[in-house]
Structures are given as structure tokens and as C-alpha cells.
Design a protein around this motif. Structure first.
Motif, PDB file in Angstrom:
ATOM      1  N   ASP A  33       0.831  -1.289   0.004  1.00  0.00           N
ATOM      2  CA  ASP A  33      -0.058  -0.057   0.026  1.00  0.00           C
ATOM      3  C   ASP A  33       0.880   1.232  -0.018  1.00  0.00           C
ATOM      4  OD1 ASP A  33      -2.203  -1.504  -0.020  1.00  0.00           O
ATOM      5  OD2 ASP A  33      -2.710  -1.179   2.056  1.00  0.00           O
ATOM      6  N   TRP A  34       1.929   1.175   0.879  1.00  0.00           N
ATOM      7  CA  TRP A  34       2.728   2.373   0.759  1.00  0.00           C
ATOM      8  C   TRP A  34       3.450   2.781  -0.718  1.00  0.00           C
ATOM      9  CZ3 TRP A  34       7.829   2.900   3.669  1.00  0.00           C
ATOM     10  CH2 TRP A  34       8.241   4.291   4.172  1.00  0.00           C
ATOM     11  N   LYS A  35       3.721   1.411  -1.274  1.00  0.00           N
ATOM     12  CA  LYS A  35       4.263   1.675  -2.551  1.00  0.00           C
ATOM     13  C   LYS A  35       3.571   2.548  -3.343  1.00  0.00           C
ATOM     14  CE  LYS A  35       5.655  -2.875  -3.176  1.00  0.00           C
ATOM     15  NZ  LYS A  35       6.283  -4.049  -3.698  1.00  0.00           N
ATOM     16  N   TRP A  36       2.263   2.158  -3.397  1.00  0.00           N
ATOM     17  CA  TRP A  36       1.179   2.779  -4.213  1.00  0.00           C
ATOM     18  C   TRP A  36       1.327   4.422  -3.801  1.00  0.00           C
ATOM     19  CZ3 TRP A  36      -3.002  -1.312  -3.654  1.00  0.00           C
ATOM     20  CH2 TRP A  36      -2.928  -2.063  -4.581  1.00  0.00           C
ATOM     21  N   VAL A  37       1.550   4.705  -2.857  1.00  0.00           N
ATOM     22  CA  VAL A  37       1.657   6.184  -2.381  1.00  0.00           C
ATOM     23  C   VAL A  37       2.955   6.787  -3.125  1.00  0.00           C
ATOM     24  CG1 VAL A  37       2.046   7.787  -0.485  1.00  0.00           C
ATOM     25  CG2 VAL A  37       0.661   5.958  -0.021  1.00  0.00           C
ATOM     26  N   PHE A  38       3.993   6.178  -3.279  1.00  0.00           N
ATOM     27  CA  PHE A  38       4.936   6.685  -4.112  1.00  0.00           C
ATOM     28  C   PHE A  38       4.804   6.610  -5.746  1.00  0.00           C
ATOM     29  CE2 PHE A  38       7.195   5.366  -0.305  1.00  0.00           C
ATOM     30  CZ  PHE A  38       7.760   6.500   0.103  1.00  0.00           C
ATOM     31  N   GLY A  39       3.833   5.320  -6.150  1.00  0.00           N
ATOM     32  CA  GLY A  39       3.494   5.427  -7.472  1.00  0.00           C
ATOM     33  C   GLY A  39       2.543   6.558  -7.789  1.00  0.00           C
ATOM     34  N   LYS A  40       1.816   7.094  -6.865  1.00  0.00           N
ATOM     35  CA  LYS A  40       0.675   7.879  -7.007  1.00  0.00           C
ATOM     36  C   LYS A  40       1.493   9.508  -7.631  1.00  0.00           C
ATOM     37  CE  LYS A  40      -3.567   9.948  -5.927  1.00  0.00           C
ATOM     38  NZ  LYS A  40      -4.838  10.032  -4.932  1.00  0.00           N
ATOM     39  N   MET A  41       2.471   9.492  -6.583  1.00  0.00           N
ATOM     40  CA  MET A  41       3.269  10.888  -6.823  1.00  0.00           C
ATOM     41  C   MET A  41       3.875  10.936  -8.101  1.00  0.00           C
ATOM     42  SD  MET A  41       4.792  11.848  -2.915  1.00  0.00           S
ATOM     43  CE  MET A  41       5.801  10.170  -2.813  1.00  0.00           C
ATOM     44  N   ILE A  42       4.624   9.836  -8.590  1.00  0.00           N
ATOM     45  CA  ILE A  42       5.385   9.659  -9.663  1.00  0.00           C
ATOM     46  C   ILE A  42       4.227   9.764 -10.887  1.00  0.00           C
ATOM     47  CG2 ILE A  42       6.524   8.219 -11.301  1.00  0.00           C
ATOM     48  CD1 ILE A  42       7.831   7.081  -8.604  1.00  0.00           C
ATOM     49  N   TYR A  43       3.126   9.153 -10.831  1.00  0.00           N
ATOM     50  CA  TYR A  43       2.170   9.000 -11.695  1.00  0.00           C
ATOM     51  C   TYR A  43       1.551  10.592 -11.812  1.00  0.00           C
ATOM     52  CZ  TYR A  43      -3.041   8.987 -13.467  1.00  0.00           C
ATOM     53  OH  TYR A  43      -4.011   9.159 -13.920  1.00  0.00           O
ATOM     54  N   ASN A  44       1.351  11.351 -10.940  1.00  0.00           N
ATOM     55  CA  ASN A  44       0.738  12.717 -10.768  1.00  0.00           C
ATOM     56  C   ASN A  44       1.776  13.851 -11.441  1.00  0.00           C
ATOM     57  OD1 ASN A  44      -1.727  12.313  -9.748  1.00  0.00           O
ATOM     58  ND2 ASN A  44      -1.043  12.339  -7.718  1.00  0.00           N
ATOM     59  N   GLU A  45       2.850  13.338 -11.182  1.00  0.00           N
ATOM     60  CA  GLU A  45       4.256  14.455 -11.693  1.00  0.00           C
ATOM     61  C   GLU A  45       4.193  14.024 -13.368  1.00  0.00           C
ATOM     62  OE1 GLU A  45       6.954  17.278 -11.206  1.00  0.00           O
ATOM     63  OE2 GLU A  45       5.369  16.661  -9.912  1.00  0.00           O
ATOM     64  N   ILE A  46       4.315  12.875 -13.494  1.00  0.00           N
ATOM     65  CA  ILE A  46       4.553  12.799 -15.113  1.00  0.00           C
ATOM     66  C   ILE A  46       3.170  13.062 -15.733  1.00  0.00           C
ATOM     67  CG2 ILE A  46       4.697  11.069 -16.704  1.00  0.00           C
ATOM     68  CD1 ILE A  46       6.620   9.344 -14.665  1.00  0.00           C
ATOM     69  N   LEU A  47       2.101  12.790 -15.386  1.00  0.00           N
ATOM     70  CA  LEU A  47       0.743  13.088 -15.919  1.00  0.00           C
ATOM     71  C   LEU A  47       0.675  14.735 -16.125  1.00  0.00           C
ATOM     72  CD1 LEU A  47      -1.808  12.247 -17.208  1.00  0.00           C
ATOM     73  CD2 LEU A  47      -2.703  12.399 -14.929  1.00  0.00           C
ATOM     74  N   ASP A  48       1.105  15.496 -14.980  1.00  0.00           N
ATOM     75  CA  ASP A  48       0.946  16.916 -14.928  1.00  0.00           C
ATOM     76  C   ASP A  48       1.773  17.615 -16.066  1.00  0.00           C
ATOM     77  OD1 ASP A  48      -0.248  19.548 -13.956  1.00  0.00           O
ATOM     78  OD2 ASP A  48       2.001  19.472 -13.144  1.00  0.00           O
ATOM     79  N   LYS A  49       2.845  16.909 -15.856  1.00  0.00           N
ATOM     80  CA  LYS A  49       4.032  17.591 -16.909  1.00  0.00           C
ATOM     81  C   LYS A  49       3.891  17.195 -18.505  1.00  0.00           C
ATOM     82  CE  LYS A  49       7.684  18.786 -13.752  1.00  0.00           C
ATOM     83  NZ  LYS A  49       6.986  19.727 -13.030  1.00  0.00           N
ATOM     84  N   LEU A  50       3.220  16.088 -18.655  1.00  0.00           N
ATOM     85  CA  LEU A  50       2.775  15.639 -19.950  1.00  0.00           C
ATOM     86  C   LEU A  50       1.753  16.487 -20.455  1.00  0.00           C
ATOM     87  CD1 LEU A  50       3.569  13.734 -22.396  1.00  0.00           C
ATOM     88  CD2 LEU A  50       2.035  11.956 -21.413  1.00  0.00           C
ATOM     89  N   LYS A  51       0.724  16.586 -19.738  1.00  0.00           N
ATOM     90  CA  LYS A  51      -0.387  17.249 -20.294  1.00  0.00           C
ATOM     91  C   LYS A  51       0.127  18.824 -20.502  1.00  0.00           C
ATOM     92  CE  LYS A  51      -4.451  14.838 -18.272  1.00  0.00           C
ATOM     93  NZ  LYS A  51      -5.389  14.732 -17.081  1.00  0.00           N
ATOM     94  N   LYS A  52       0.747  19.574 -19.665  1.00  0.00           N
ATOM     95  CA  LYS A  52       1.089  20.769 -19.887  1.00  0.00           C
ATOM     96  C   LYS A  52       2.009  20.794 -20.992  1.00  0.00           C
ATOM     97  CE  LYS A  52       1.017  22.287 -15.095  1.00  0.00           C
ATOM     98  NZ  LYS A  52       1.805  22.746 -13.804  1.00  0.00           N
ATOM     99  N   SER A  53       2.858  19.763 -21.335  1.00  0.00           N
ATOM    100  CA  SER A  53       3.920  19.664 -22.483  1.00  0.00           C
ATOM    101  C   SER A  53       2.885  19.763 -23.833  1.00  0.00           C
ATOM    102  CB  SER A  53       4.740  18.849 -22.681  1.00  0.00           C
ATOM    103  OG  SER A  53       5.601  18.963 -21.336  1.00  0.00           O
ATOM    104  N   ILE A  54       1.883  18.947 -23.650  1.00  0.00           N
ATOM    105  CA  ILE A  54       0.808  18.671 -24.688  1.00  0.00           C
ATOM    106  C   ILE A  54       0.198  20.075 -25.148  1.00  0.00           C
ATOM    107  CG2 ILE A  54      -0.999  17.556 -25.655  1.00  0.00           C
ATOM    108  CD1 ILE A  54       0.054  15.102 -24.166  1.00  0.00           C
ATOM    109  N   GLU A  55      -0.273  20.894 -23.938  1.00  0.00           N
ATOM    110  CA  GLU A  55      -0.909  22.068 -23.948  1.00  0.00           C
ATOM    111  C   GLU A  55      -0.142  23.303 -24.786  1.00  0.00           C
ATOM    112  OE1 GLU A  55      -2.535  23.069 -20.170  1.00  0.00           O
ATOM    113  OE2 GLU A  55      -3.712  21.442 -20.198  1.00  0.00           O
ATOM    114  N   ASN A  56       1.299  23.326 -24.341  1.00  0.00           N
ATOM    115  CA  ASN A  56       1.925  24.291 -24.644  1.00  0.00           C
ATOM    116  C   ASN A  56       2.747  23.812 -26.035  1.00  0.00           C
ATOM    117  OD1 ASN A  56       1.474  25.868 -22.583  1.00  0.00           O
ATOM    118  ND2 ASN A  56       2.949  24.595 -21.187  1.00  0.00           N
ATOM    119  N   ASP A  57       2.546  22.609 -26.574  1.00  0.00           N
ATOM    120  CA  ASP A  57       2.962  22.111 -27.940  1.00  0.00           C
ATOM    121  C   ASP A  57       4.656  22.264 -27.557  1.00  0.00           C
ATOM    122  OD1 ASP A  57       3.134  21.036 -30.180  1.00  0.00           O
ATOM    123  OD2 ASP A  57       3.291  22.761 -31.156  1.00  0.00           O
TER     124      ASP A  57
END
Length: 130
Positions: A33-57
Motif C-alpha cells: 500500500d505504501w508503494k502505491w503512495v509513491f507510485g501515485k506521486m510519480i504518476y501525478n508528476e508525469i501526468l501533469d508535466k505531460l499534459k502541460k507539454s501537450i497544451e504548450n506544444d
């Protein structure tokens, strides 16, 4: 539980739960369960940066983001009870596929010294994710 003496430490070891699928520290549900906490942080960080990169081309950051996703995905894909839940993997895989396809179409615009190497990497990534 408060431990007052050294001998109390040994008594507390009786209460350590071994894992559900092994005897190592990360082989139990609480650690999983604790590993998923770290996974969620990594997921959110990559997702956020990827979406911003796509929006900004921003092609360069798109490229970095899918590379970072590949790194974390590959490092933990064979873990029992890995750090990502299936939905996170599916979403970042899907976004990485769509982003890689876009980058392949526009790889010469990225300004790399060896755009053909970038294209080859992206094609290999696609074949791995599809």
C-alpha cells in the motif's frame, strides 16, 4: 507502543508481520500500500508535466515525459504488487503512445543533432507499449 529497554526491542520483534507472499520487508500488504503512495506521486508528476507539454506544444518536454514514464514503468513492471495501479499504467501508456505518434510525425522539428535516433527510439517505444 513505547520501548523503554533494549530487551523490549526483542519482544517487539515478535509482532513483525511477515509478508503475505514472502519474508522480506516489502512482501506484505502494508508495504505494498505504501508503494502505491509513491507510485501515485510519480504518476501525478508525469501526468501533469505531460499534459502541460501537450497544451504548450513543447516537443522537448513531451519527449522527456514519455522517457521518464518508460523509466519508471520498466523498473517496476515485474514487481509483485508494483507501485502503479492498472488504471495509471493504462492512462500513461495511452498518453505516451499518442505523444510518441505525434513526435514521430514532427521529430525533425525537435532540433536534435540526430533526429533519426530520436525517431528510432520513439518507434521502439511504440512497439513496446502497443
Amino acid at each position: 507502543m513505547r520501548i523503554n529497554r533494549f530487551s523490549d526491542i526483542y519482544k517487539s520483534f515478535d509482532k513483525i508481520n511477515e509478508g503475505a507472499w514472502g519474508h522480506m520487508p516489502l512482501d506484505n500488504d502494508a508495504a505494498s500500500d505504501w508503494k502505491w503512495v509513491f507510485g501515485k506521486m510519480i504518476y501525478n508528476e508525469i501526468l501533469d508535466k505531460l499534459k502541460k507539454s501537450i497544451e504548450n506544444d513543447d516537443l522537448t518536454h513531451m519527449y522527456y515525459c514519455i522517457g521518464m514514464w518508460e523509466y519508471f514503468r520498466d523498473k517496476h513492471k515485474d514487481d509483485s504488487y508494483g507501485i502503479f495501479i492498472d488504471e495509471q499504467i493504462q492512462e500513461l501508456d495511452y498518453l505516451s503512445i499518442k505523444t510518441a505518434e505525434q513526435l514521430i510525425e514532427r521529430y525533425e522539428e525537435m532540433g536534435w543533432k540526430n533526429p533519426e535516433e530520436v525517431k528510432t527510439y520513439l518507434e521502439k517505444l511504440l512497439s513496446k507499449l502497443i
